[in-house]
Motif scaffolding. Structure first.
Motif, short mmCIF file in Angstrom:
data_model
loop_
_atom_site.label_atom_id
_atom_site.label_comp_id
_atom_site.label_asym_id
_atom_site.label_seq_id
_atom_site.Cartn_x
_atom_site.Cartn_y
_atom_site.Cartn_z
N ILE A 34 10.57 4.42 7.22
CA ILE A 34 10.59 3.13 7.50
C ILE A 34 10.05 2.75 9.65
O ILE A 34 9.55 3.67 10.27
N GLY A 35 9.81 1.41 9.91
CA GLY A 35 9.26 1.38 11.45
C GLY A 35 8.19 0.41 11.32
O GLY A 35 7.71 0.13 10.12
N ALA A 36 7.04 0.66 12.42
CA ALA A 36 5.65 0.96 12.68
C ALA A 36 5.21 1.40 12.48
O ALA A 36 4.34 2.23 11.88
N GLY A 37 4.09 0.63 14.03
CA GLY A 37 2.53 2.46 13.71
C GLY A 37 3.49 3.24 14.53
O GLY A 37 4.70 3.35 15.34
N ILE A 38 2.59 4.10 14.51
CA ILE A 38 2.15 5.37 15.15
C ILE A 38 1.43 5.96 15.53
O ILE A 38 0.51 5.99 15.19
N GLN A 39 1.16 7.03 16.85
CA GLN A 39 -0.01 7.34 17.54
C GLN A 39 -0.13 8.82 17.15
O GLN A 39 0.82 9.28 16.97
N ILE A 59 -5.84 9.66 3.98
CA ILE A 59 -4.96 7.99 4.80
C ILE A 59 -6.46 6.77 5.55
O ILE A 59 -5.91 5.87 4.27
N GLY A 60 -7.58 7.56 4.88
CA GLY A 60 -8.83 6.80 5.17
C GLY A 60 -9.04 5.78 5.98
O GLY A 60 -8.65 6.05 7.38
N ASP A 61 -9.22 4.85 5.39
CA ASP A 61 -9.74 3.33 6.96
C ASP A 61 -7.88 3.39 7.66
O ASP A 61 -8.21 2.77 9.23
N PRO A 93 -9.79 13.06 17.29
CA PRO A 93 -9.87 11.78 17.70
C PRO A 93 -8.90 11.38 17.89
O PRO A 93 -7.73 12.57 17.77
N TRP A 94 -8.32 10.10 18.31
CA TRP A 94 -6.81 9.74 19.11
C TRP A 94 -6.83 8.50 18.09
O TRP A 94 -7.87 7.35 18.05
N TRP A 95 -5.89 8.37 16.77
CA TRP A 95 -5.39 7.55 15.59
C TRP A 95 -5.07 6.98 15.82
O TRP A 95 -3.09 7.40 16.28
N LEU A 96 -4.19 5.74 15.26
CA LEU A 96 -3.58 4.74 15.62
C LEU A 96 -3.05 4.33 14.16
O LEU A 96 -4.34 4.23 13.47
N VAL A 97 -1.70 4.53 13.26
CA VAL A 97 -1.55 4.21 12.13
C VAL A 97 0.03 3.63 11.81
O VAL A 97 0.59 3.73 12.44
N HIS A 98 0.38 2.68 10.68
CA HIS A 98 1.40 2.76 10.26
C HIS A 98 1.86 3.75 9.73
O HIS A 98 1.56 4.35 8.99
N ARG A 99 3.42 3.80 9.98
CA ARG A 99 4.47 4.94 9.37
C ARG A 99 4.32 5.33 8.07
O ARG A 99 3.66 6.73 7.14
N HIS A 100 4.40 4.23 7.01
CA HIS A 100 4.06 4.41 6.08
C HIS A 100 2.97 4.76 5.30
O HIS A 100 2.36 5.54 4.45
N HIS A 101 1.71 4.42 6.08
CA HIS A 101 0.48 5.24 5.28
C HIS A 101 0.21 6.84 6.05
O HIS A 101 -0.12 6.95 5.11
N HIS A 113 2.34 8.56 6.51
CA HIS A 113 3.67 8.84 5.41
C HIS A 113 2.92 9.46 3.60
O HIS A 113 3.22 10.38 2.57
N GLN A 114 2.67 8.31 3.36
CA GLN A 114 2.24 8.09 2.06
C GLN A 114 0.85 9.42 2.20
O GLN A 114 1.30 10.20 1.04
N GLY A 115 0.32 9.08 2.48
CA GLY A 115 -0.68 10.38 2.61
C GLY A 115 -0.31 12.06 2.92
O GLY A 115 -1.04 13.14 1.76
N LEU A 116 0.09 12.09 4.19
CA LEU A 116 1.28 13.52 3.56
C LEU A 116 1.68 14.15 2.17
O LEU A 116 1.98 15.39 1.81
N VAL A 117 2.81 13.00 2.28
CA VAL A 117 3.57 12.42 0.37
C VAL A 117 2.01 13.54 -1.06
O VAL A 117 2.44 14.16 -1.34
N THR A 118 0.96 12.86 -0.48
CA THR A 118 0.11 13.07 -1.59
C THR A 118 -0.04 14.85 -1.70
O THR A 118 -0.60 15.17 -1.96
#
Length: 470
Positions: A53-58, A76-78, A111-119, A121-126
């Motif tokens: 849950i939540g929104a963005g994360i750095q 996670i890609g783009d 790099p310094w990335w910005l990402v939605h928590r869902h994206h 987490h989804q990448g980590l689970v995969t």
């Protein structure tokens, strides 16, 4: 304390089963790292589905390096977004500080990335599943037996029993593992500071002639005010505008609260009209507490068969974007020392003691820096704000500073926080452990490896480094 380090003359490998209680960002990342080290990994998640849950994360450079090493970035890609610059402003929009992101990325080679928590987490689970991790949902832990045996027996609400050589508490703020080990410990809000989280689609902002001037390029923006600030940045392949809206309440906030949207909008009605218009677009939000855990005297059980990581051990305020990052660093460090357990070169209790000895002060330092950055962004109006702004002002002219209240660009803080390599730290700590000395040194000169790394080795190719292995 006397070491229980074991030798490995036969070259025989050990087998260990590691359980993690909690499948959040830190827990799933730790599962990947530990599985790569060679352990059998099972993750017990209370929820009936995997997600965040939540929104963005750095994903700042210190953990971007880990996502790259383990191939999570490719999955996670783009949805991992890079931004061009950070602008620090007074609440009326007046620029007072500036960081060019490429300078940080170039200096750290990450790099310094910005990402939605869902994206994320989804990448980590995969990737966790690709590495054979057993992720078990609907497995709420209700009982942990760890005192009478070196093994840990875990029982779930569904009546299942699991036995592990090591149980890692990756179950966050409300950790059942921490409550089992340290029942008197309770995370607390250090002040009345709390935050809203919100996302507004870029497409909606583009239709507003005033607000749209903020999104001509991908930037991170911070509007600073007495006892309040807004930080914004792009996520979701640059399609969503993420905001964290910090503020204070009359009393400390300890749980997530429902709010009046009219109250939220009134809180920022005197801010820069560009961001104020976007705040007015927020459809709904909740008030989130900023809870701090510890510092604790220990993160583990007496036998070293249960250990804490992440928010279960050291939750912190969000002002340096290091909560999830610090949890991921814990997992990376643990994976290195557990690799040595699997190789029968160090006993499990010693590996856990080494993890605690090295990571506890690092996490406490992050907690302090994070809190202080929030204080810098929320200084009272008057001389305090003016002094802060004067100290940052040369950044607007492109002048490099030796130190700055802009901690996202301050050279010392950037190197300490964003330049930190958890795996390299673990390797150095193991060298110290094995050699019985403070740090591995060059035999001829006595130069210590961390000093060589800080002064010289950071820019040299591997084969040219002053100390061959640091």
């Amino acid at each position: 304390m006397e070491s229980t380090m074991t030798g490995n003359a036969s070259g025989k490998k050990k087998e260990i089963h590691v359980g993690l209680c909690g499948a959040g960002i830190g827990g799933v990342f730790a599962a990947i790292a530990i599985a790569r080290a060679g352990a059998k990994v099972t993750v017990l998640e209370a929820a009936d589905h995997l997600g965040e849950i939540g929104a963005g994360i750095q994903m700042t450079p210190n953990v971007a390096r880990l996502l790259r090493k383990y191939g999570v970035d490719k999955v996670i890609g783009d949805n991992l977004v890079r931004f061009e610059e950070l602008n620090l402003r007074r609440k009326d929009g007046t620029p007072v500080g500036y960081t060019q992101t490429s300078r940080i990325e170039g200096a750290l080679d990450q790099p310094w990335w910005l990402v939605h928590r869902h994206h994320l987490h989804q990448g980590l689970v995969t990737v966790a599943r690709q590495h054979g991790c057993n992720l078990m949902i609907g497995s709420r832990v209700v009982e942990i037996d760890y005192l009478e045996s070196n093994e840990v027996t875990v029982r779930t609400e569904a009546g299942e029993t699991h036995v592990f050589d090591l149980l890692i508490g990756s179950d966050g703020i409300n950790s059942v593992v921490r409550r089992t080990l340290f029942p008197a410990v309770k995370p607390r809000p250090p002040t009345t500071n709390c935050a809203y989280r919100a996302i507004v689609p870029y497409e909606q902002i583009r239709h507003d002639p005033i607000a749209s001037t903020l999104i001509q390029k991908l930037t991170m923006e911070v509007w600073m005010s007495e006892k309040a600030y807004i930080i914004s940045y792009p996520i979701s392949a640059g399609t969503d505008f993420n905001m964290v809206l910090s503020h204070h309440r009359p009393h400390p906030v300890s749980t997530v609260e429902d709010i009046s949207m009219a109250d939220l909008r009134a809180e920022y009605a005197t801010f820069d009209p560009r961001i104020q218009r976007i705040v007015d677009m927020i459809p709904n939000a909740q008030r989130w507490p900023l809870l701090v855990t510890g510092p604790l005297p220990s993160w583990s059980s007496p036998r070293g068969n249960v250990v804490l990581m992440g928010d279960a051990a050291h939750s912190m305020t969000n002002h340096m974007a290091q909560g999830a990052a610090t949890s991921m660093e814990d997992g990376a460090f643990l994976s290195v020392v557990l690799r040595e357990v699997l190789a029968a070169r160090i006993a499990l209790p010693d590996a856990i003691r080494l993890y605690e000895r090295e990571r506890m002060p690092k996490a406490f330092r992050k907690q302090q820096v994070s809190f202080l950055n929030g204080a810098i962004w929320q200084l009272p109006e008057g001389e305090a704000q003016r002094a802060r702004d004067r100290a940052m002002e040369p950044e607007l002219r492109g002048e490099p500073l030796l130190r700055s209240p802009n901690l996202y660009g301050d050279p010392a803080t950037v190197l300490e926080v964003y330049g930190y390599d958890a795996e390299a730290h673990a390797e150095r700590a193991l060298q110290e452990w094995y050699n019985g000395q403070d740090w591995r040194k060059d035999e001829g000169t006595g130069i210590e490896a961390p000093v060589a790394e800080k002064v010289m080795n950071w820019f040299l190719p591997e084969k040219e480094k002053f100390v061959s292995k640091i």
